[in-house]
Design an enzyme around this catalytic site. Structure first.
Site, PDB file in Angstrom:
ATOM      1  N   ASP A   8     -29.717  -7.407   9.012  1.00 37.02           N
ATOM      2  CA  ASP A   8     -29.495  -8.830   9.271  1.00 37.02           C
ATOM      3  C   ASP A   8     -29.287  -9.540   7.926  1.00 37.02           C
ATOM      4  OD1 ASP A   8     -29.962 -11.112  11.473  1.00 37.02           O
ATOM      5  OD2 ASP A   8     -30.779 -11.751   9.544  1.00 37.02           O
ATOM      6  N   HIS A  50     -35.042 -12.651   2.113  1.00 32.80           N
ATOM      7  CA  HIS A  50     -35.967 -11.736   1.432  1.00 32.80           C
ATOM      8  C   HIS A  50     -35.746 -11.789  -0.078  1.00 32.80           C
ATOM      9  CE1 HIS A  50     -38.045  -7.851   0.560  1.00 32.80           C
ATOM     10  NE2 HIS A  50     -37.106  -7.755  -0.360  1.00 32.80           N
ATOM     11  N   GLU A  51     -34.501 -11.633  -0.515  1.00 33.01           N
ATOM     12  CA  GLU A  51     -34.222 -11.659  -1.956  1.00 33.01           C
ATOM     13  C   GLU A  51     -34.613 -13.014  -2.540  1.00 33.01           C
ATOM     14  OE1 GLU A  51     -33.716  -8.985  -3.460  1.00 33.01           O
ATOM     15  OE2 GLU A  51     -33.193  -7.739  -1.759  1.00 33.01           O
ATOM     16  N   ASP A  93     -42.336  -7.131  -3.263  1.00 29.64           N
ATOM     17  CA  ASP A  93     -41.987  -6.371  -2.063  1.00 29.64           C
ATOM     18  C   ASP A  93     -43.235  -5.807  -1.407  1.00 29.64           C
ATOM     19  OD1 ASP A  93     -39.099  -6.428  -1.920  1.00 29.64           O
ATOM     20  OD2 ASP A  93     -39.118  -5.283  -3.796  1.00 29.64           O
TER      21      ASP A  93
HETATM   22 ZN   LIG Z   1     -37.211  -7.009  -2.344  1.00 29.26          ZN
END
Ligand SMILES: [Zn+2]
Length: 232
Positions: free
Chosen positions: A164, A171-172, A181
């Protein structure tokens, strides 16, 4: 069909990747046209991600994420130190080098802006605290620095079709805001990244992630500004 002319629509993208992976093609070969009619049925995309660096990572990436956040924090702290009366903290970003991801980037910024209160993301065509880039990289998407203290986020075409795309971008962008992470986490965590697989489409940080970002931008930024002031 070049990578650049592929639709960024998640649905058509996923079909294309599923087809290519079903044929056992390496991610590097995704740019070559595959005549759909001439090919056998595709295997499920979720089973074929091994050997392809998704937005799941390594110790090296974890160090890069940290360096990236430090670079963004320094950039913002410099501005805050110069303008101590600024009431709110804004992180400015540029999309000039990632034109085909403008919509995903804008969605990711809105998601974060509606999720946290101590920092805001805003697009600028002027001087930015970090920039988004796009292209092909077998390592997938990542956050890093350019070696001169400037942070950037790289968005990989193939990975953004496989997963997605807004989740990948959000996320980044979580790394911009200081989150590390956590690939072993569930889909409800944004920072679990590619860990929960390609079927995970959650685009929002959970309560713990929101609270961590709010903390970092209250205390972490104050410390960075104080450190800058002490060295003057
Ligand atoms: Zn990451």
């Amino acid at each position: 069909m070049s990578q650049r002319t592929h639709s960024n629509s998640p649905k058509s993208g996923r079909r294309l990747v599923a087809l290519a992976l079903g044929l056992g093609l390496a991610s590097a070969a995704l740019g070559t046209a595959v005549p759909a009619a001439a090919q056998p049925a595709a295997a499920p995309a979720t089973t074929a991600v091994a050997g392809y660096a998704h937005y799941a990572g390594s110790a090296q990436e974890s160090a890069a994420n940290k360096a990236f956040f430090d670079a963004v924090l320094q950039s913002v702290a410099k501005r805050q130190a110069a303008q101590p009366n600024l009431q709110s903290v804004t992180v400015y970003y540029s999309t000039a080098q990632a034109p085909s991801f403008r919509s995903q980037i804008s969605s990711a910024a809105s998601i974060w802006n509606s999720s946290v209160s101590n920092v805001k993301l805003q697009a600028t065509s002027g001087s930015a605290d970090f920039a988004y880039y796009e292209g092909n990289d077998s390592r997938g998407s990542y956050a890093s620095t350019n070696g001169h203290g400037s942070g950037y986020i790289f968005l990989d075409y193939a990975q953004n079709r496989q997963y997605d795309s807004i989740r990948v971008t959000a996320h980044e962008t979580g790394h911009v805001l200081g989150l590390p992470d956590h690939y072993s986490g569930p889909c409800s965590e944004l920072m679990s990244g590619g860990g929960p697989g390609t079927s995970c489409t959650n685009r929002y940080p959970n309560a713990a992630e929101r609270s961590r970002v709010n903390q970092l931008w209250a205390n972490g930024l104050a410390q960075a500004v104080a450190k800058l002031a002490a060295t003057r």
